[in-house]
Scaffold this motif. Structure first.
Motif, PDB file in Angstrom:
ATOM      1  N   PRO A 102       0.814  -1.232   0.000  1.00  0.00           N
ATOM      2  CA  PRO A 102       0.000   0.000   0.000  1.00  0.00           C
ATOM      3  C   PRO A 102       0.835   1.264   0.000  1.00  0.00           C
ATOM      4  N   ILE A 103       1.992   1.254   0.683  1.00  0.00           N
ATOM      5  CA  ILE A 103       2.865   2.428   0.659  1.00  0.00           C
ATOM      6  C   ILE A 103       3.387   2.663  -0.755  1.00  0.00           C
ATOM      7  N   GLY A 104       3.809   1.584  -1.428  1.00  0.00           N
ATOM      8  CA  GLY A 104       4.325   1.709  -2.784  1.00  0.00           C
ATOM      9  C   GLY A 104       3.267   2.178  -3.762  1.00  0.00           C
ATOM     10  N   VAL A 105       2.055   1.634  -3.646  1.00  0.00           N
ATOM     11  CA  VAL A 105       0.966   2.044  -4.534  1.00  0.00           C
ATOM     12  C   VAL A 105       0.630   3.520  -4.321  1.00  0.00           C
ATOM     13  N   ALA A 106       0.542   3.947  -3.050  1.00  0.00           N
ATOM     14  CA  ALA A 106       0.221   5.344  -2.754  1.00  0.00           C
ATOM     15  C   ALA A 106       1.319   6.285  -3.251  1.00  0.00           C
ATOM     16  N   SER A 107       2.572   5.916  -3.014  1.00  0.00           N
ATOM     17  CA  SER A 107       3.688   6.778  -3.412  1.00  0.00           C
ATOM     18  C   SER A 107       3.828   6.851  -4.927  1.00  0.00           C
ATOM     19  N   LEU A 108       3.801   5.692  -5.592  1.00  0.00           N
ATOM     20  CA  LEU A 108       3.945   5.686  -7.048  1.00  0.00           C
ATOM     21  C   LEU A 108       2.736   6.323  -7.731  1.00  0.00           C
ATOM     22  N   GLY A 109       1.537   6.027  -7.216  1.00  0.00           N
ATOM     23  CA  GLY A 109       0.336   6.634  -7.800  1.00  0.00           C
ATOM     24  C   GLY A 109       0.367   8.149  -7.695  1.00  0.00           C
TER      25      GLY A 109
ATOM     26  N   PHE B  61       6.312  -8.359 -19.916  1.00  0.00           N
ATOM     27  CA  PHE B  61       6.392  -7.080 -19.211  1.00  0.00           C
ATOM     28  C   PHE B  61       7.224  -7.239 -17.941  1.00  0.00           C
ATOM     29  N   CYS B  62       8.063  -6.252 -17.680  1.00  0.00           N
ATOM     30  CA  CYS B  62       8.932  -6.265 -16.496  1.00  0.00           C
ATOM     31  C   CYS B  62       8.218  -5.520 -15.368  1.00  0.00           C
ATOM     32  N   ALA B  63       7.756  -6.246 -14.354  1.00  0.00           N
ATOM     33  CA  ALA B  63       7.029  -5.642 -13.239  1.00  0.00           C
ATOM     34  C   ALA B  63       8.006  -5.049 -12.230  1.00  0.00           C
ATOM     35  N   LEU B  64       7.473  -4.665 -11.048  1.00  0.00           N
ATOM     36  CA  LEU B  64       8.270  -3.942 -10.060  1.00  0.00           C
ATOM     37  C   LEU B  64       9.472  -4.758  -9.585  1.00  0.00           C
TER      38      LEU B  64
ATOM     39  N   ASN C 213       0.417  -2.079 -14.037  1.00  0.00           N
ATOM     40  CA  ASN C 213       1.114  -3.317 -14.391  1.00  0.00           C
ATOM     41  C   ASN C 213       2.358  -3.539 -13.544  1.00  0.00           C
ATOM     42  N   LEU C 214       2.919  -2.459 -12.983  1.00  0.00           N
ATOM     43  CA  LEU C 214       4.103  -2.595 -12.140  1.00  0.00           C
ATOM     44  C   LEU C 214       3.833  -3.506 -10.952  1.00  0.00           C
ATOM     45  N   PHE C 215       2.598  -3.480 -10.445  1.00  0.00           N
ATOM     46  CA  PHE C 215       2.228  -4.297  -9.295  1.00  0.00           C
ATOM     47  C   PHE C 215       1.448  -5.544  -9.698  1.00  0.00           C
ATOM     48  N   GLY C 216       1.335  -5.776 -11.002  1.00  0.00           N
ATOM     49  CA  GLY C 216       0.599  -6.938 -11.470  1.00  0.00           C
ATOM     50  C   GLY C 216      -0.892  -6.765 -11.419  1.00  0.00           C
ATOM     51  N   PHE C 217      -1.378  -5.492 -11.321  1.00  0.00           N
ATOM     52  CA  PHE C 217      -2.810  -5.234 -11.229  1.00  0.00           C
ATOM     53  C   PHE C 217      -3.452  -5.062 -12.605  1.00  0.00           C
ATOM     54  N   GLY C 218      -2.645  -4.805 -13.626  1.00  0.00           N
ATOM     55  CA  GLY C 218      -3.199  -4.517 -14.937  1.00  0.00           C
ATOM     56  C   GLY C 218      -3.744  -5.760 -15.613  1.00  0.00           C
ATOM     57  N   SER C 219      -4.783  -5.561 -16.406  1.00  0.00           N
ATOM     58  CA  SER C 219      -5.400  -6.682 -17.114  1.00  0.00           C
ATOM     59  C   SER C 219      -4.781  -6.923 -18.482  1.00  0.00           C
TER      60      SER C 219
END
Length: 225
Positions: A97-104, A129-132, A117-123
């Motif tokens: 959650p810290i990473g999502v909030a900061s990056l978002g 693709f190279c994730a986080l 997609n960095l967190f694997g949330f993208g469909s």
């Protein structure tokens, strides 16, 4: 070494203990709370240290959080030990959650769409693709490979580190400031009354014990007469 462990733990056990400490994260949180409350300093100074540690958890300087928290706490004239303890606000349970909030927030501030997609949330994430985690690995590989390239015939390649900086580090660093300040401020205003109440209660308990000891010593002296 006096404080060296007698039983050397394997690497896997150290990693497991970091992700899930012995006794669980609840026990670890109670330990940190207990240590913070018993710090010999004013509630305001301890709370400033806590705010510095919580803010540091939103920075991308992993591995240097203790140093960053100590510097920020000293600038804020807060308790440095409280700042070090408060960096545990960032742990394996809160990093996502810290990473999502900061990056978002960072992507929003620099005017770029958030890359889920960095967190694997993208469909629509492609298999290649190279994730986080992949980007962290590529950056670490570039640093070690290019360092060895200085002493060998290998050619230095900074593409992985460059992609990591532009896609992760820079937006994380910029975006972590706002949620870090918000959470640090909330932590400060929550900590001051709690620590004040605990210290006042502890002083009253100590005074009560001293009064009992005085009464006991007085009664003993009177009986001896």
């Amino acid at each position: 070494m006096v404080f060296k462990r007698r039983d050397r733990r394997p690497i896997w056990q150290i990693v497991v203990s970091f992700i899930y400490p012995r006794g669980g994260w609840t026990r670890a949180a109670h330990y940190v709370k207990h240590r913070v409350r018993r710090l010999p300093d004013t509630p305001e100074k301890i709370s400033r240290g806590i705010a510095a540690g919580v803010f540091t958890a939103f920075t991308p300087f992993y591995g240097l959080h203790f140093i960053v928290a100590a510097i920020i706490a000293s600038i804020m004239r807060g308790n440095i030990f409280a700042a070090l303890l408060a960096t545990f606000f960032g742990n394996p349970l809160t990093y996502i959650p810290i990473g999502v909030a900061s990056l978002g927030t960072g992507y929003w501030l620099i005017g770029r769409p958030f890359n889920a997609n960095l967190f694997g949330f993208g469909s629509d994430m492609a298999p290649e693709f190279c994730a986080l985690g992949c980007r962290f690995g590529n950056a670490f590989f570039d640093i070690t490979h290019n360092f060895m390239a200085v002493f060998t015939a290998e050619t230095a390649d900074w593409r992985g580190l460059g992609e990591f900086y532009h896609e992760v580090f820079y937006p994380y660093m910029i975006g972590g400031i706002l949620p870090g300040i918000i959470c640090g401020t909330v932590a400060y205003y929550l900590s001051v009354p709690l620590i004040s109440a605990y210290q006042n209660r502890r002083r009253k308990a100590l005074r009560a014990k001293l009064d009992q000891l005085k009464k006991k010593s007085t009664s003993v002296s009177e009986d001896s007469l």
